[in-house]
Design an enzyme around this catalytic site. Structure first.
Site, PDB file in Angstrom:
ATOM      1  N   HIS A 189       2.756 -36.042   5.102  1.00 40.40           N
ATOM      2  CA  HIS A 189       2.195 -34.890   4.387  1.00 40.40           C
ATOM      3  C   HIS A 189       3.139 -33.710   4.632  1.00 40.40           C
ATOM      4  O   HIS A 189       2.759 -32.700   5.206  1.00 40.40           O
ATOM      5  CB  HIS A 189       0.763 -34.618   4.857  1.00 40.40           C
ATOM      6  CG  HIS A 189      -0.054 -33.792   3.896  1.00 40.40           C
ATOM      7  ND1 HIS A 189      -1.305 -34.174   3.457  1.00 40.40           N
ATOM      8  CD2 HIS A 189       0.194 -32.598   3.301  1.00 40.40           C
ATOM      9  CE1 HIS A 189      -1.783 -33.239   2.642  1.00 40.40           C
ATOM     10  NE2 HIS A 189      -0.893 -32.279   2.527  1.00 40.40           N
ATOM     11  N   GLU A 214       1.258 -36.565  -2.289  1.00 36.50           N
ATOM     12  CA  GLU A 214       1.804 -35.756  -3.382  1.00 36.50           C
ATOM     13  C   GLU A 214       3.325 -35.648  -3.385  1.00 36.50           C
ATOM     14  O   GLU A 214       3.876 -34.552  -3.181  1.00 36.50           O
ATOM     15  CB  GLU A 214       1.203 -34.342  -3.342  1.00 36.50           C
ATOM     16  CG  GLU A 214      -0.291 -34.306  -3.508  1.00 36.50           C
ATOM     17  CD  GLU A 214      -0.835 -32.882  -3.589  1.00 36.50           C
ATOM     18  OE1 GLU A 214      -0.058 -31.928  -3.459  1.00 36.50           O
ATOM     19  OE2 GLU A 214      -2.043 -32.733  -3.795  1.00 36.50           O
ATOM     20  N   TYR A 244      -7.266 -30.413  -8.428  1.00 40.23           N
ATOM     21  CA  TYR A 244      -7.850 -29.083  -8.242  1.00 40.23           C
ATOM     22  C   TYR A 244      -8.135 -28.383  -9.566  1.00 40.23           C
ATOM     23  O   TYR A 244      -9.043 -27.575  -9.664  1.00 40.23           O
ATOM     24  CB  TYR A 244      -6.897 -28.205  -7.414  1.00 40.23           C
ATOM     25  CG  TYR A 244      -6.767 -28.677  -5.988  1.00 40.23           C
ATOM     26  CD1 TYR A 244      -7.630 -28.209  -5.013  1.00 40.23           C
ATOM     27  CD2 TYR A 244      -5.811 -29.629  -5.622  1.00 40.23           C
ATOM     28  CE1 TYR A 244      -7.541 -28.656  -3.704  1.00 40.23           C
ATOM     29  CE2 TYR A 244      -5.710 -30.078  -4.311  1.00 40.23           C
ATOM     30  CZ  TYR A 244      -6.588 -29.585  -3.358  1.00 40.23           C
ATOM     31  OH  TYR A 244      -6.512 -30.033  -2.066  1.00 40.23           O
ATOM     32  N   ASN A 283      -5.479 -36.540  -5.869  1.00 44.78           N
ATOM     33  CA  ASN A 283      -5.765 -35.149  -5.508  1.00 44.78           C
ATOM     34  C   ASN A 283      -5.863 -34.354  -6.797  1.00 44.78           C
ATOM     35  O   ASN A 283      -4.991 -34.470  -7.672  1.00 44.78           O
ATOM     36  CB  ASN A 283      -4.661 -34.548  -4.646  1.00 44.78           C
ATOM     37  CG  ASN A 283      -4.605 -35.155  -3.253  1.00 44.78           C
ATOM     38  OD1 ASN A 283      -5.437 -35.993  -2.892  1.00 44.78           O
ATOM     39  ND2 ASN A 283      -3.642 -34.719  -2.466  1.00 44.78           N
ATOM     40  N   ARG A 290      -9.777 -37.965   6.557  1.00 40.06           N
ATOM     41  CA  ARG A 290      -8.375 -38.161   6.176  1.00 40.06           C
ATOM     42  C   ARG A 290      -7.524 -37.121   6.887  1.00 40.06           C
ATOM     43  O   ARG A 290      -7.746 -35.924   6.719  1.00 40.06           O
ATOM     44  CB  ARG A 290      -8.216 -38.027   4.656  1.00 40.06           C
ATOM     45  CG  ARG A 290      -6.772 -38.053   4.200  1.00 40.06           C
ATOM     46  CD  ARG A 290      -6.614 -38.030   2.680  1.00 40.06           C
ATOM     47  NE  ARG A 290      -5.198 -37.996   2.347  1.00 40.06           N
ATOM     48  CZ  ARG A 290      -4.580 -36.998   1.734  1.00 40.06           C
ATOM     49  NH1 ARG A 290      -5.242 -35.942   1.306  1.00 40.06           N
ATOM     50  NH2 ARG A 290      -3.271 -37.051   1.513  1.00 40.06           N
ATOM     51  N   GLU A 299      -8.358 -35.518  -2.235  1.00 39.62           N
ATOM     52  CA  GLU A 299      -8.473 -34.071  -2.054  1.00 39.62           C
ATOM     53  C   GLU A 299      -9.106 -33.462  -3.290  1.00 39.62           C
ATOM     54  O   GLU A 299      -8.714 -33.781  -4.418  1.00 39.62           O
ATOM     55  CB  GLU A 299      -7.096 -33.378  -1.902  1.00 39.62           C
ATOM     56  CG  GLU A 299      -6.428 -33.571  -0.582  1.00 39.62           C
ATOM     57  CD  GLU A 299      -5.073 -32.849  -0.499  1.00 39.62           C
ATOM     58  OE1 GLU A 299      -4.873 -31.830  -1.200  1.00 39.62           O
ATOM     59  OE2 GLU A 299      -4.228 -33.318   0.273  1.00 39.62           O
TER      60      GLU A 299
HETATM   61  C1  PNW Z   1      -2.260 -29.902  -2.040  1.00 38.46           C
HETATM   62  N1  PNW Z   1       0.032 -27.403  -7.552  1.00 38.46           N
HETATM   63  O1  PNW Z   1      -1.171 -29.133  -2.440  1.00 38.46           O
HETATM   64  C2  PNW Z   1      -1.893 -30.406  -0.659  1.00 38.46           C
HETATM   65  O2  PNW Z   1      -1.984 -31.798  -0.529  1.00 38.46           O
HETATM   66  C3  PNW Z   1      -2.619 -29.719   0.449  1.00 38.46           C
HETATM   67  O3  PNW Z   1      -1.876 -29.823   1.638  1.00 38.46           O
HETATM   68  C4  PNW Z   1      -2.899 -28.283   0.058  1.00 38.46           C
HETATM   69  O4  PNW Z   1      -3.388 -27.515   1.108  1.00 38.46           O
HETATM   70  C5  PNW Z   1      -3.876 -28.327  -1.085  1.00 38.46           C
HETATM   71  O5  PNW Z   1      -3.422 -29.146  -2.140  1.00 38.46           O
HETATM   72  C6  PNW Z   1      -4.224 -26.949  -1.653  1.00 38.46           C
HETATM   73  O6  PNW Z   1      -3.076 -26.318  -2.136  1.00 38.46           O
HETATM   74  C7  PNW Z   1      -0.956 -28.719  -3.725  1.00 38.46           C
HETATM   75  O7  PNW Z   1       0.973 -26.590  -7.702  1.00 38.46           O
HETATM   76  C8  PNW Z   1       0.083 -27.831  -3.928  1.00 38.46           C
HETATM   77  O8  PNW Z   1      -0.611 -27.846  -8.564  1.00 38.46           O
HETATM   78  C9  PNW Z   1       0.410 -27.410  -5.188  1.00 38.46           C
HETATM   79  C10 PNW Z   1      -0.321 -27.855  -6.279  1.00 38.46           C
HETATM   80  C11 PNW Z   1      -1.365 -28.731  -6.085  1.00 38.46           C
HETATM   81  C12 PNW Z   1      -1.691 -29.154  -4.814  1.00 38.46           C
END
Ligand code: PNW
Length: 457
Positions: free
Chosen positions: A127, A172, A301, A299, A83, A361
């Site tokens: 992006h 996002e 995290y 995505n 991707r 992601e």
């Molecule tokens: C994503 N939050 O960004 C993006 O899609 C990527 O480009 C980035 O490198 C990756 O996650 C890691 O940061 C985010 O505040 C930015 O929760 C902010 C958040 C989550 C994802």
């Protein structure tokens, strides 16, 4: 360890896609080459105080000059999909109007190289690198930007549509709208909470306008989707204030985008609860925005844990977050909470008609250091990935139509406001030489994919 991961590989169905993800501004560099125009991230990173130690994407991981080497790395890792994102300012340098053929040539060559090496190209159209001239005209606060995005989409699809495996319109939009226009920690750095609401609407409109333009250019059946950050929200206690704030935080983090796309309406009471006005919605907008899609890209995290305040409901999920006993965090300060990915996949598949889902992601930043040796030991990234993939397997076992997983990221890169200080790669980048070194997590991922392939050949 090996035994466990053989078992993990067995929990994924035969046609499951294994990939890695990147984004144009984060890896390409070469910002002045071959007719590329300027983007809001060039402007933002050139503004003192915005990005860690003044880092910029000017060189980044120099991927623009390393397509052969980087696609060879993907082969070594055994990826079945990659991707990447397409830089709008390389294709249409002014945002609207003249097309830059050299920009199209670059992605044309990337796509052909991927296909020659047996890797499916997943292309993201936006992006975050908006052409600067469009920002000067108001950026995503200006409805015209949505139409410009749809025009740009058609240009790209006309050239690459016969070969890209799957298309993602936006990455996002929550981040673009809220971080970029609401609190200004991302480009373009505006700070107006109402602006975030308006920008989100125009991003969604751009997405909705782009979908039929894409479909008209690509072979019938080519999947088209959108990627959202989905952040599962939990309450820290059973109080009514907490339940109320959990509901609002979920609307703010997720339903703000999921509802218009899949239900054709914004979440009920959302703008009032945020003490903001609805965006300037024109007749027919929500029908355009809710154009049917083939898949949702998720995505994820971390999660948000809420402890409700007595008086004011929270108007921002970044506030009123409860301290978490015994929690582990990544280098971003994000809590490691793999059950959150399982829960959100189950809930999104239950609550919205998403069709297929990809995790587009997931990954972790840790402060990796290279001692000049063969590899980099990153055991915490291995256990992060193992735990989140276990969560994916659990979601699959509960019937979630999850079709693939992309680790963020293929390699270390420009982590937006954090610059090069945060490393998400399963491949290390030595920025002084641009040498790539596969981390232990990269070898671990390759072994997992190899075990998967052995089970399914
Ligand atoms: C994503 N939050 O960004 C993006 O899609 C990527 O480009 C980035 O490198 C990756 O996650 C890691 O940061 C985010 O505040 C930015 O929760 C902010 C958040 C989550 C994802």
């Amino acid at each position: 360890q090996t035994q466990v991961d053989t078992d993990l590989a067995r929990r994924f169905p035969p046609r499951f896609l294994w990939g890695a993800a990147t984004a144009s501004y984060q890896i390409e560099g070469a910002v002045h080459e071959d007719g590329r125009g300027s983007s809001i991230w060039d402007d933002f990173s050139a503004t003192p105080g915005k990005v860690f130690e003044g880092h910029t994407g000017e060189v980044a991981a120099d991927h623009y000059h390393r397509v052969e080497e980087d696609t060879d790395l993907m082969v070594r890792l055994g990826l079945s999909a990659y991707r990447f994102s397409i830089a709008w300012p390389r294709i249409v340098p002014e945002g609207r109007g003249a097309i830059n053929p050299a920009g199209l040539d670059f992605y044309d060559r990337l796509v052909d190289t991927l296909l020659e090496k047996g890797i499916q190209p997943f292309a993201t159209l936006y992006h975050w690198d908006l052409p600067s001239p469009l920002e000067r005209a108001g950026g995503w606060l200006n409805r015209e930007t949505a139409y410009a995005f749809a025009d740009y989409t058609e240009i790209v699809a006309r050239r690459l549509g016969d070969r890209v495996a799957s298309w993602i319109t936006l990455n996002e939009p929550w981040c673009s709208a809220y971080l970029g226009y609401g609190i200004g920690v991302h480009a373009p750095g505006r700070t107006d909470r109402q602006g975030a609401i308006d920008a989100a609407h125009h991003l969604l409109l751009g997405h909705g306008l782009a979908v039929p333009r894409l479909r008209a250019q690509v072979p019938a059946g080519t999947p088209v989707g959108i990627t959202l950050i989905v952040n599962p929200v939990y309450g820290a206690d059973e109080r009514a204030e907490t339940a109320r704030d959990v509901k609002l935080a979920h609307a703010f983090s997720n339903a703000w985008f999921l509802d218009p796309i899949y239900r054709g309406s914004y979440p009920e009471g959302f703008f009032e609860a945020m003490a903001l006005n609805p965006p300037p919605i024109q007749e027919g907008d929500l029908e355009i925005i809710s154009a049917p899609l083939d898949f949702l890209g998720v995505n994820n995290y971390s999660r948000t844990l809420i402890r409700g305040a007595q008086e004011q409901p929270l108007a921002d999920s970044c506030q009123a977050v409860a301290p978490i006993p015994n929690a582990c965090y990544t280098d971003m300060g994000w809590e490691i909470y793999p059950h959150g990915l399982r829960d959100l996949l189950v809930n999104v598949a239950r609550d919205y008609p998403v069709g297929n889902i990809y995790v587009t992601e997931n990954g972790a930043a840790f402060p990796d250091t290279w001692d000049g040796g063969e590899t980099i030991n990153d055991p915490r990234r291995v256990s992060y990935l193992r735990s989140y993939l276990t969560a994916c397997a659990e979601a699959l076992e509960q019937g979630v139509p999850l079709r693939g997983y992309f680790v963020w990221s293929l390699m270390d890169n420009f982590e937006w406001a954090e610059g090069y200080a945060k490393r998400f790669g399963i491949v290390y980048v030595d920025y002084s030489t641009q040498r790539r070194i596969i981390k232990e997590s990269g070898y671990w991922y390759a072994e997992l994919l190899n075990a998967f392939n052995n089970n399914n050949r």
